[in-house]
Design a protein around this motif. Structure first.
Motif, PDB file in Angstrom:
ATOM      1  N   ALA A  26      76.788  36.681 -44.668  1.00 48.02           N
ATOM      2  CA  ALA A  26      76.056  37.880 -44.257  1.00 48.02           C
ATOM      3  C   ALA A  26      75.244  37.606 -43.004  1.00 48.02           C
ATOM      4  O   ALA A  26      75.163  38.425 -42.110  1.00 48.02           O
ATOM      5  CB  ALA A  26      75.159  38.362 -45.384  1.00 48.02           C
ATOM      6  N   ILE A  27      74.631  36.443 -42.951  1.00 45.77           N
ATOM      7  CA  ILE A  27      73.840  36.106 -41.778  1.00 45.77           C
ATOM      8  C   ILE A  27      74.757  35.983 -40.565  1.00 45.77           C
ATOM      9  O   ILE A  27      74.454  36.474 -39.496  1.00 45.77           O
ATOM     10  CB  ILE A  27      73.023  34.813 -42.018  1.00 45.77           C
ATOM     11  N   GLN A  81      76.608  38.112 -35.498  1.00 42.29           N
ATOM     12  CA  GLN A  81      77.740  38.556 -34.672  1.00 42.29           C
ATOM     13  C   GLN A  81      77.533  40.008 -34.238  1.00 42.29           C
ATOM     14  O   GLN A  81      77.774  40.360 -33.081  1.00 42.29           O
ATOM     15  CB  GLN A  81      79.055  38.419 -35.438  1.00 42.29           C
ATOM     16  N   ALA A  82      77.102  40.840 -35.176  1.00 44.03           N
ATOM     17  CA  ALA A  82      76.864  42.252 -34.860  1.00 44.03           C
ATOM     18  C   ALA A  82      75.767  42.376 -33.805  1.00 44.03           C
ATOM     19  O   ALA A  82      75.896  43.135 -32.839  1.00 44.03           O
ATOM     20  CB  ALA A  82      76.500  43.025 -36.121  1.00 44.03           C
ATOM     21  N   GLN A 134      78.908  48.007 -34.603  1.00 42.59           N
ATOM     22  CA  GLN A 134      78.870  48.965 -35.710  1.00 42.59           C
ATOM     23  C   GLN A 134      79.838  48.549 -36.808  1.00 42.59           C
ATOM     24  O   GLN A 134      79.514  48.629 -37.991  1.00 42.59           O
ATOM     25  CB  GLN A 134      79.216  50.364 -35.190  1.00 42.59           C
ATOM     26  N   ALA A 135      81.017  48.065 -36.423  1.00 41.39           N
ATOM     27  CA  ALA A 135      82.014  47.643 -37.408  1.00 41.39           C
ATOM     28  C   ALA A 135      81.578  46.371 -38.143  1.00 41.39           C
ATOM     29  O   ALA A 135      81.879  46.212 -39.329  1.00 41.39           O
ATOM     30  CB  ALA A 135      83.360  47.427 -36.731  1.00 41.39           C
ATOM     31  N   LEU A 136      80.878  45.494 -37.472  1.00 43.22           N
ATOM     32  CA  LEU A 136      80.463  44.217 -38.069  1.00 43.22           C
ATOM     33  C   LEU A 136      79.193  44.316 -38.906  1.00 43.22           C
ATOM     34  O   LEU A 136      79.020  43.567 -39.872  1.00 43.22           O
ATOM     35  CB  LEU A 136      80.220  43.178 -36.963  1.00 43.22           C
ATOM     36  N   ALA A 137      78.281  45.196 -38.528  1.00 41.81           N
ATOM     37  CA  ALA A 137      76.951  45.232 -39.137  1.00 41.81           C
ATOM     38  C   ALA A 137      77.007  45.656 -40.594  1.00 41.81           C
ATOM     39  O   ALA A 137      77.691  46.611 -40.952  1.00 41.81           O
ATOM     40  CB  ALA A 137      76.048  46.167 -38.348  1.00 41.81           C
TER      41      ALA A 137
END
Length: 170
Positions: free
Chosen positions: A29-30, A35-36, A49-52
């Motif tokens: 998750a971190i 990455q986001a 937006q896709a990664l968060a």
């Protein structure tokens, strides 16, 4: 109006708090959050937006990507005055001005010192007032044009009748 919405003075619009993710059992998750955040900082809002996974970060990414409906939804999943302020901005971008004002009001109830919420609320209210004044002026102008049209029509009819009368008297 949308160009006049003032971004936060100390933060980019919308403002994000520092998300501290601590999840036992792994760093996935971190890593996704980092990455986001990196994608968002690099200007790749759609990728961010896709990664968060964090709704505040996803909302900020959606906002910057122009996906204001998703931004509003994500900000609604977080709490606090800043989230309400950000929701107000997303609502204003969707031209839902009354709802935006309500969101700014809610933000200000939670944090009366949130100057950016006050400034954006005033900008939306001023814009709505200006729109109402322009509508009123346009309605008044349309009313005058309608009366002028009737007068012009009456004048033409009277002129036609005078010409017909004049022709008969000769």
């Amino acid at each position: 109006l949308l160009a006049r919405l003032q971004p936060a003075k100390h933060h980019p619009l919308p403002v994000l708090g520092h998300a501290h993710l601590h999840r036992p059992g792994g760093h996935g998750a971190i890593g996704a959050h980092q990455q986001a955040r990196a994608q968002l900082d690099a200007g790749h809002a759609d990728k961010a937006q896709a990664l968060a996974r964090d709704p505040a970060l996803r909302g900020a990414a959606a906002y910057r990507a122009g996906d204001f409906k998703a931004a509003e939804s994500d900000f609604g999943k977080t709490g606090g005055a800043q989230a309400l302020y950000n929701s107000g901005n997303a609502l204003a971008k969707q031209q839902q001005y009354e709802k935006a004002i309500a969101a700014y009001d809610s933000a200000l109830r939670q944090d009366p010192k949130l100057d950016d919420a006050q400034a954006n609320k005033k900008a939306v209210e001023d814009w709505l007032k200006q729109q109402k004044q322009q509508q009123k002026q346009q309605q008044q102008q349309n009313g005058k044009n309608g009366q002028n049209g009737k007068q012009d029509s009456s004048s033409r009819q009277n002129g036609d009748q005078q010409q017909q009368s004049g022709g008969q008297q000769d």
